[in-house]
Design a protein around this motif. Structure first.
Motif, short mmCIF file in Angstrom:
data_model
loop_
_atom_site.label_atom_id
_atom_site.label_comp_id
_atom_site.label_asym_id
_atom_site.label_seq_id
_atom_site.Cartn_x
_atom_site.Cartn_y
_atom_site.Cartn_z
N GLU A 1 0.83 -1.21 0.00
CA GLU A 1 0.00 0.00 0.00
C GLU A 1 0.87 1.27 0.00
OE1 GLU A 1 -3.67 2.09 2.49
OE2 GLU A 1 -2.85 0.17 3.14
N GLY A 2 0.70 2.07 -1.05
CA GLY A 2 1.41 3.33 -1.16
C GLY A 2 2.84 3.21 -1.64
N VAL A 3 3.30 2.00 -1.94
CA VAL A 3 4.69 1.78 -2.35
C VAL A 3 4.73 0.85 -3.56
CG1 VAL A 3 6.99 0.98 -1.66
CG2 VAL A 3 5.49 2.07 0.02
N GLU A 4 5.42 1.25 -4.62
CA GLU A 4 5.59 0.39 -5.78
C GLU A 4 6.72 -0.62 -5.55
OE1 GLU A 4 6.36 2.80 -9.16
OE2 GLU A 4 4.34 3.69 -9.22
N GLU A 5 6.64 -1.74 -6.24
CA GLU A 5 7.72 -2.73 -6.19
C GLU A 5 9.01 -2.11 -6.72
OE1 GLU A 5 8.21 -7.28 -7.72
OE2 GLU A 5 7.86 -5.75 -9.26
N MET A 6 10.11 -2.36 -6.02
CA MET A 6 11.39 -1.84 -6.50
C MET A 6 12.55 -2.58 -5.83
SD MET A 6 11.84 1.84 -4.53
CE MET A 6 10.20 2.41 -5.00
N PHE A 7 13.70 -2.52 -6.51
CA PHE A 7 14.95 -3.00 -5.96
C PHE A 7 15.80 -1.78 -5.61
CE2 PHE A 7 13.50 -6.59 -8.44
CZ PHE A 7 13.86 -7.69 -7.67
N LEU A 8 16.54 -1.86 -4.51
CA LEU A 8 17.39 -0.76 -4.07
C LEU A 8 18.81 -1.28 -3.85
CD1 LEU A 8 15.11 0.90 -1.35
CD2 LEU A 8 15.44 1.65 -3.71
N ASP A 9 19.79 -0.55 -4.36
CA ASP A 9 21.19 -0.93 -4.19
C ASP A 9 21.84 0.09 -3.25
OD1 ASP A 9 23.95 -1.43 -4.40
OD2 ASP A 9 23.71 -2.24 -6.42
N GLY A 10 22.14 -0.34 -2.03
CA GLY A 10 22.69 0.57 -1.03
C GLY A 10 24.08 1.07 -1.33
N THR A 11 24.79 0.44 -2.27
CA THR A 11 26.14 0.88 -2.62
C THR A 11 26.13 1.93 -3.73
OG1 THR A 11 26.50 -0.83 -4.32
CG2 THR A 11 27.02 -1.40 -2.03
N ALA A 12 24.98 2.20 -4.33
CA ALA A 12 24.88 3.14 -5.46
C ALA A 12 24.61 4.54 -4.93
CB ALA A 12 23.77 2.69 -6.42
N ARG A 13 25.65 5.23 -4.50
CA ARG A 13 25.48 6.47 -3.75
C ARG A 13 24.85 7.60 -4.56
NH1 ARG A 13 27.89 11.27 -2.35
NH2 ARG A 13 29.52 11.11 -3.93
N LEU A 14 25.24 7.78 -5.80
CA LEU A 14 24.75 8.91 -6.60
C LEU A 14 23.69 8.48 -7.61
CD1 LEU A 14 28.02 10.96 -7.19
CD2 LEU A 14 26.11 11.51 -5.68
N HIS B 1 26.33 24.50 -13.40
CA HIS B 1 26.20 23.17 -12.81
C HIS B 1 24.94 23.06 -11.96
CE1 HIS B 1 30.14 21.61 -13.94
NE2 HIS B 1 30.67 22.78 -13.62
N PRO B 2 24.26 21.91 -12.05
CA PRO B 2 23.17 21.65 -11.10
C PRO B 2 23.75 21.17 -9.78
CG PRO B 2 23.45 19.78 -12.57
CD PRO B 2 24.44 20.82 -13.02
N ASP B 3 22.88 20.87 -8.83
CA ASP B 3 23.30 20.30 -7.55
C ASP B 3 23.38 18.78 -7.73
OD1 ASP B 3 23.70 19.36 -5.02
OD2 ASP B 3 22.05 20.46 -4.09
N TYR B 4 24.59 18.27 -7.88
CA TYR B 4 24.77 16.84 -8.18
C TYR B 4 24.44 15.95 -6.99
CZ TYR B 4 27.13 18.59 -12.34
OH TYR B 4 27.42 19.23 -13.52
N GLU B 5 24.41 16.51 -5.79
CA GLU B 5 24.09 15.71 -4.61
C GLU B 5 22.58 15.61 -4.36
OE1 GLU B 5 26.26 14.05 -2.76
OE2 GLU B 5 28.02 14.73 -3.86
N ASP B 6 21.79 16.44 -5.02
CA ASP B 6 20.33 16.41 -4.88
C ASP B 6 19.76 15.37 -5.83
OD1 ASP B 6 17.64 16.80 -4.63
OD2 ASP B 6 17.65 18.90 -5.29
N LEU B 7 19.44 14.20 -5.31
CA LEU B 7 18.98 13.09 -6.15
C LEU B 7 17.51 13.21 -6.52
CD1 LEU B 7 20.78 10.08 -4.41
CD2 LEU B 7 21.60 11.56 -6.24
N THR B 8 16.80 14.20 -6.00
CA THR B 8 15.37 14.34 -6.27
C THR B 8 15.09 15.26 -7.45
OG1 THR B 8 15.10 16.21 -4.74
CG2 THR B 8 14.87 13.98 -3.83
N THR B 9 16.10 15.97 -7.95
CA THR B 9 15.90 16.96 -9.02
C THR B 9 16.61 16.50 -10.29
OG1 THR B 9 15.82 18.74 -7.37
CG2 THR B 9 16.19 19.37 -9.67
N PRO B 10 15.92 16.47 -11.43
CA PRO B 10 16.57 16.11 -12.69
C PRO B 10 17.75 17.03 -12.99
CG PRO B 10 14.19 16.16 -12.94
CD PRO B 10 14.48 16.76 -11.61
N LEU B 11 18.77 16.47 -13.61
CA LEU B 11 19.99 17.23 -13.91
C LEU B 11 19.87 17.99 -15.23
CD1 LEU B 11 22.80 14.64 -13.04
CD2 LEU B 11 21.93 16.51 -11.62
N LYS B 12 20.53 19.14 -15.27
CA LYS B 12 20.70 19.89 -16.51
C LYS B 12 22.05 20.59 -16.44
CE LYS B 12 18.78 23.48 -19.53
NZ LYS B 12 17.69 24.47 -19.72
#
Length: 360
Positions: A78-91, A193-204
């Motif tokens: 409920e409220g969450v889609e199926e997904m795989f997460l890789d904890g070593t993939a920092r960026l 440059h965009p903010d490369y550490e902000d993973l919630t915003t698309p890059l340009k």
């Protein structure tokens, strides 16, 4: 895993991992599961063979050697889609798995037993890079190029890793990006440059530089390339005239490029000396399109019909649009000849030029 002894295989408990503030892939998967459970999200560790080129994995025999990595799996709830997460993939943004995880047959370890699953490959459009190059030719001796990249999927973390550095390394990466496409440049590269550490915003990313030259000048005018940084698919992916096995590729991906040449004042429709014809390639493994259009007072003009129009209308720009899709991770042997011929046609299209007459 990089621990020696028993903990090369056996993860620490979540409290120990949290207190130590470091861990390998299985430790991170265990910690993610514990943290997600705190907010009511079910998750499980996953054993996986991390591999850049995905072969067909055989798990008939129960061997430790089948796996070299551990990630996490979140089932649909409920409220969450199926997904795989890789904890070593920092960026990597949340929805982007490393290429080396894609396509794998994995073992999800639950409290009531294990389940074998497969991580799907994405469609090419999910791994898309949109690139726009604008080259101002108004000063023939000092053309200026502006390069804009908007990546998603696999291209997103590649850009983040390249530029998520200190100022000196970032400037070197920007210069390498421009010289790798356009050759020698004059002066420094201007970057937004965009903010490369902000993973919630698309890059340009936007880069600009003055070029030493573009294309080549002739007695008739200017010969301009229809492509910078060509793929060279034949030498890279289809170099063998004959094969006895399938071709293993990376994950499916796409790149869409637009080149806009802003032409000097005084260039008109009849200044166009040569434009290549539209190219369309559509196979199961490769898709490619490339076409050239003209802009007159900000309107696109069909090149094939332009000769019948008023030839003295001022021309403002020449526009080259191309898109390449590698649609599969594996080319079966029976399709290799078709794949190689399509690759040859892409390479040939990218070697073509546009010629314009430039007033002296």
């Amino acid at each position: 895993a990089w621990e020696f002894g028993v903990h090369g295989y056996q993860p620490y408990s979540a409290p120990v991992i949290f207190s130590r503030r470091f861990g390998d892939c299985k430790d991170k998967a265990i910690l993610m599961r514990a943290m997600l459970s705190e907010v009511g999200i079910e998750a499980w560790p996953v054993l996986i063979q991390s591999d850049q080129r995905r072969h067909e994995e055989d798990h008939v025999l129960p061997l430790v050697a089948h796996f070299n990595h551990c990630i996490a799996y979140i089932p649909a709830q409920e409220g969450v889609e199926e997904m795989f997460l890789d904890g070593t993939a920092r960026l990597h943004p949340l929805e982007v798995l490393p290429d080396s995880d894609r396509g794998a047959r994995v073992l999800t370890v639950r409290s009531d037993g294990a389940e074998e699953m497969r991580i799907a490959f994405p469609e090419a459009a999910a791994n898309e890079s949109i690139e726009t190059i604008t080259i101002d030719l108004s000063n023939a001796d000092a053309p200026v190029a502006t390069y804009v990249q908007q990546p998603k999927g696999r291209w997103d973390p590649k850009l983040r890793y390249r530029f998520s550095t200190d100022d000196t390394q970032r400037a070197e990466a920007a210069e390498g990006t421009m010289t790798g496409r356009f050759g020698a440049i004059r002066g420094d590269v201007t970057a937004e440059h965009p903010d490369y550490e902000d993973l919630t915003t698309p890059l340009k990313l936007t880069l600009s530089a003055q070029l030493e030259r573009v294309g080549r000048r002739t007695d008739e005018g200017w010969v301009l390339p229809t492509c910078f940084a060509p793929y060279r698919l034949v030498s890279g992916l289809a170099s063998e005239s004959e094969r006895t096995t399938d071709v293993l590729l990376d994950v499916p991906w796409a790149v869409e490029r637009t080149i806009v040449y802003l032409v000097p004042e005084g260039v008109t429709l009849d200044s166009l000396l040569r434009t290549p014809e539209k190219v369309t390639i559509d196979t199961k493994d490769i898709g490619y399109t490339r076409e050239v259009s003209l802009a007159v007072a900000d309107f696109d003009v069909d090149v094939s019909a332009s000769a019948t129009k008023d030839p003295v209308i001022p021309l403002t720009s020449v526009i080259v649009k191309e898109r390449l899709e590698l649609r599969t991770h594996r080319v079966p042997l029976e399709r290799y000849n078709e794949f190689r011929e399509a690759a040859r046609k892409v390479d040939a299209a990218q070697r073509q030029n546009v010629s314009i007459e430039v007033p002296q």
